[in-house]
Design an enzyme around this catalytic site. Structure first.
Site, short mmCIF file in Angstrom:
data_model
loop_
_atom_site.label_atom_id
_atom_site.label_comp_id
_atom_site.label_asym_id
_atom_site.label_seq_id
_atom_site.Cartn_x
_atom_site.Cartn_y
_atom_site.Cartn_z
N ASP A 85 0.80 -1.24 0.06
CA ASP A 85 0.08 -0.14 -0.10
C ASP A 85 0.91 1.26 -0.03
O ASP A 85 2.02 1.17 -0.54
CB ASP A 85 -1.01 0.18 1.25
N HIS A 114 -3.29 6.07 3.53
CA HIS A 114 -4.01 4.93 3.10
C HIS A 114 -3.39 3.51 3.65
O HIS A 114 -4.11 2.73 4.48
CB HIS A 114 -4.18 4.85 1.63
N SER A 136 -11.39 -1.10 0.74
CA SER A 136 -10.27 -1.09 1.15
C SER A 136 -10.05 -1.63 2.65
O SER A 136 -8.80 -2.13 3.05
CB SER A 136 -9.39 0.14 1.22
#
Length: 947
Positions: A163, A219, A384
């Site tokens: 990520d 994120h 996600s």
């Protein structure tokens, strides 16, 4: 600078997230591609091709990966994958054609960039969930608290978080990091894995060891928190993985030389001990064999459980990497188990998990609102954050059941999920949310069963099936978990256009990990003969049942009624599209079955019809510039195939036209309607060619004078030394333009392929051979595109630029235009032009096939001469005992008369002038012959019998 670049990249892809859902493919990395060498091939085989492309930086992409393991069927070899840099202006289609033309390469692909799937929590849109946002409600929903009573995992189980960077100092993350103590920070590669100081993960995108916090991308920190936030520390939240650790792997660039590296991170994670790998990113479409190889390596070679977010599209679409084989695809639900508003749904989804108001670590604020450093949290939404829940559950299962393979862990998670299809709120998505919502307690305590189809083989293997086709379907079935009894696989069509004629496979009893196949008695299917929409997707459902009430559904899709047909009656298999292209309907080479010879690979990178009347009035669907193609032709009627046809073993019909030019407009088309016919034969002597016939009608109010018609062919013929070493030549006696592969260095075998196009009917022949490596300033230089003026030049130069030496002496990526010049075509009038497309192992065989094609066209297919010549071209008496008169139209411009035998060989030729010629044939054996009248601008043929 690093932070600024990362911010720019992140906000660019997030800002385009909604628009991207409508795209068929994700963005690519300019000037960079990836290729895979065939087994036994070395990088040296590409040297000439890379030089022709001005490429550099060829490097092995995964030099330290594990070799395929024969004890793990289906494992792949990533050591044959290479990355190469190209000049930014190099069209991908050209690079792909050159490299595939070496014969040493299995595939050539761009490198895609895949988006993180972060979806901001909009308070107005989510106002009813405000109370949930302050707590980890989802832990109760998935039975996490009870699951932790069974096991809390262990620090030896590592989840790879591929990520954005992670805030390594966050209070709930810093103690959960997996460190590599074999390579401390000292400037050395202590563990010899090819990475210096990879003590805490790695930044694959920028190739450094800084995979930590970046203020613009949070994120990764949020995904890591869901999976692995510290528990029992009296702070913040509890990650579902509890005692399991995580490895941070950054995949997004923040330097000028960086690039997206999601799949490189997957391989890294697999090679560095991650038993579970999470991918909370992706994009619609853009299927890639390279990406599938990377996933297969991690899941099969390295036995890692690979988990991916199914996407935030609220649509039934394939979303990659979640839709690849060997991946647990995870979509999202609300706290009520209703599908989340944005969650993707499809038959590839394996299960779902909560994806709304997921409280997790934020990793954005250095100091939180309460004044505590590295202690910020946020409630977020999207698949996600459903994906790392399933990844964490997989980690707990791996610790609890260490004997299970990755495939068995995936099966256990699927079969212990709580089915939510029966909820009224989910009725619209039943069957497309996988087996249900994640239940961690059941995954750790129950003993489920799962047998599944692990491979589907359609016979004959085709990209798509035409109306009326029949096919067989063989499946490989494996029992993943507990032994089963009385297993049966039943296939059912969910499409009205596909019928199952035999759809039951009684497997019987199966032990754990046992396999079975119905290859000797496959399912039998039939495509409807008519009424099918173009490019329709038909879905088949496998219903797998066993004694004791076990039932599991899987699905497989196939395309019906494609907007192209494939003639495969003989050794030359060719795709014909509904808009004039040959081999493929797009430059990427993904729509169509290509052109192959004797079961080999594709040998035509690009091909199609070219029409022109001036340098600015050209019609085609071939490459132009900037990696784009022109779209002059549009379909009038779908391409159809008849088998057998009235005159050949296979026949095809296509109808299309271009736009009619209007005075004063910018339309640069010709204004012609085209009816295309194609013929293929399976009989000996006719197996190496296909005849293409084009009937052209002038739709404009002006006489087209002249009209140029031709076939463009970018051949990629395999050769023994693996380089792009083709040359072009012209056989003037046959109006045959052809290309061939040059022999390799001394000691290597001779080339095995010739291919070309012969003009069978039309006006004056034209052949133009194009050297792909032509320097700047050349009349035609494909390296910078194919302009209208260049296309006109190729059609209108006659045979002056046939260039018998194109590609010599060293070979190149050569192309040819083989065509004809028609003196005039009046408004409303029609004319016919015909070509033979040929391939053969040797030049002599190619020439023999070209002669046979001419004979077949003259004797088997009914000739349709132009209106002017219909009554004025005669040969008589017919049959004859010897004397024969040949009569042609007065303005034909007769130059020569040839006589061809049944093998297409010229046995008599005689110069001529005027419009009459008497010849004596009495000395020739009795039989069928073809008389060819060769004029200044065309050739006409008649069959004649000698008694």
């Amino acid at each position: 600078m690093k932070n600024t670049l990362r911010a720019l990249f992140f906000y660019l892809i997030i800002g385009l997230g909604q628009a991207a859902t409508a795209l068929a493919t994700p963005p690519t990395i300019p000037g960079r591609l990836v290729l895979k060498l065939r087994p036994g091939q070395a990088p040296a085989a590409l040297e000439a091709a890379l030089n022709a492309l001005s490429a550099h930086g060829l490097r092995q992409k995964f030099p330290h990966t594990q070799a395929p393991n024969p004890e793990r069927p289906g494992s792949v070899d990533l050591r044959q994958i290479y990355q190469v840099e190209l000049p930014a202006a190099t069209p991908f289609d050209r690079a792909r054609a050159v490299l595939l033309g070496t014969g040493a390469v299995e595939y050539v692909e761009p490198l895609y960039t895949r988006e993180p799937l972060y979806q901001p929590n909009d308070p107005r849109a989510d106002s009813t969930l405000t109370s949930l946002a302050a707590s980890q409600f989802y832990l109760k929903q998935i039975r996490a608290y009870r699951a932790w009573d069974v096991t809390r995992g262990d620090s030896s189980i590592v989840i790879g978080i591929t990520d954005g960077g992670v805030r390594l100092t966050h209070e709930d993350l810093r103690q959960q990091l997996k460190h590599n103590y074999a390579d401390p920070i000292n400037g050395l590669d202590d563990d010899g894995d090819g990475y210096v100081d990879n003590f805490t993960g790695w930044d694959l995108a920028n190739n450094d060891n800084d995979c930590g916090y970046d203020i613009t991308i949070i994120h990764g920190s949020m995904v890591a928190g869901v999976a692995a936030a510290r528990t029992d520390n009296g702070l913040g939240i509890a990650g579902l993985g509890n005692q399991c650790r995580f490895m941070p792997l950054n995949i997004y660039p923040n330097t000028p030389t960086g690039s997206f590296a999601g799949f490189e991170a997957v391989v890294y994670a697999a090679d560095h001990g991650c038993q579970v790998i999470n991918m909370s990113w992706g994009a619609i479409g853009g299927y890639s064999r390279f990406e599938q190889d990377a996933i297969t390596y991690a899941a099969v070679n390295r036995d890692a459980v690979v988990v991916a977010a199914a996407g935030n599209t609220n649509a039934d679409v394939l979303f990659y990497p979640a839709s690849y084989d060997h991946v647990l695809s995870v979509s999202g639900v609300q706290s009520t188990d209703q599908k989340s508003g944005s969650g993707t749904f499809n038959h590839r989804v394996d299960l779902v998990a909560p994806g709304i108001s997921i409280l997790t670590t934020q990793g954005y604020h250095t100091v939180s609102a309460s004044g505590v450093a590295d202690a910020d949290y946020v409630a977020v939404g999207g698949t996600s954050f459903a994906s790392p829940m399933v990844a964490a559950a997989a980690a707990l299962v791996r610790w609890q059941f260490p004997q299970l393979t990755a495939a068995q862990v995936r099966a256990r998670l699927r079969q212990t999920a709580d089915n939510i299809d029966a909820l009224p709120a989910n009725a619209a998505w039943a069957g497309r949310l996988g087996t249900g919502r994640l239940n961690v307690l059941r995954a750790l305590t129950e003993n489920p069963r799962e047998a599944r189809v692990i491979a589907s083989t359609f016979l004959p293997a085709r990209p798509a099936y035409a109306p009326g086709d029949t096919l067989r379907l063989a499946v490989d079935v494996q029992n993943m978990l507990l032994p089963v009894a009385g297993l049966t696989v039943t296939v059912t069509s969910l499409s009205p256009y596909l019928t199952v004629r035999q759809g039951s496979f009684a497997v019987g009893n199966m032990a754990t990990l046992a396999r079975a196949t119905n290859f000797s008695a496959p399912f039998r299917l039939a495509v409807a003969p008519s009424g099918i929409p173009l490019n329709a997707t038909a879905t088949l459902r496998y219903r797998i049942t066993a004694a004791g009430g076990f039932q599991y559904d899987q699905y497989v899709d196939l395309m019906l009624n494609p907007d192209y047909v494939v003639l495969d009656a003989n050794d030359l298999n060719i795709t014909l599209t509904s808009r004039g292209n040959l081999a493929f309907d797009n430059l990427a080479g993904t729509v169509g079955a290509g052109l192959s010879y004797r079961a080999g690979g594709n040998i035509l990178s690009e091909g199609g019809l070219l029409l022109a009347t001036t340098p600015t009035r050209v019609s085609d669907r071939l490459r132009s510039s900037g990696g784009q193609s022109r779209q002059s032709f549009f379909s009038l009627r779908q391409a159809t195939r008849q088998q057998p046809g009235p005159r050949a073993d296979q026949e095809a019909r296509v109808a299309f036209q271009d736009t009619i030019p209007v005075a004063g407009s910018r339309v640069r088309s010709v204004g012609v309607a085209v009816r295309q016919r194609a013929y293929a034969w399976a009989t000996p002597g006719r197996r190496d060619f296909v005849v293409l016939e084009y009937s052209l009608k002038n739709l404009t109010a002006d006489t087209l004078k002249p009209l140029y018609v031709g076939i463009f062919a970018d051949w990629d013929l395999p050769n023994s030394n693996g380089a792009a070493r083709n040359a072009a030549a012209y056989d003037s006696a046959r109006a045959l333009g052809y290309c061939y592969a040059l022999a390799g260095p001394a000691g290597t075998p001779a080339p095995m392929a010739y291919a070309g196009v012969r003009l069978l009917r039309g006006g004056a022949p034209a052949v133009y051979s194009i050297d792909g490596g032509a320097p700047a300033g050349s009349p035609i230089r494909l390296a910078d595109g194919f302009s209208l003026a260049e296309k006109f030049l190729a059609l209108s130069s006659g045979t002056a630029r046939a260039q018998r030496t194109a590609g010599l002496p060293n070979g190149a990526d050569v192309s040819q235009v083989v065509g004809t010049r028609l003196a005039r075509l009046a408004p409303g009038d029609s004319t016919t032009v015909a070509f033979a497309v040929l391939a053969a192992p040797t030049l002599a065989q190619l020439q023999a096939s070209a002669d046979a094609a001419a004979t077949v066209y003259a004797t088997v297919l009914p000739t349709r001469p132009a209106a002017l010549a219909a009554t004025d071209f005669r040969v008589y008496p017919n049959p004859t005992t010897g004397p024969l008169r040949v009569e042609v139209p007065a303005d034909f411009g007769l130059v020569e008369v040839r006589l061809l035998n049944a093998l297409g060989q010229v046995v008599r030729r005689q110069a001529a002038a005027g419009h009459l010629l008497d010849v004596q044939l009495g000395s020739l054996p009795a039989g069928w012959y073809v008389v060819q009248a060769v004029g200044r601008h065309q050739i006409m043929s008649r069959a004649v019998a000698i008694q």
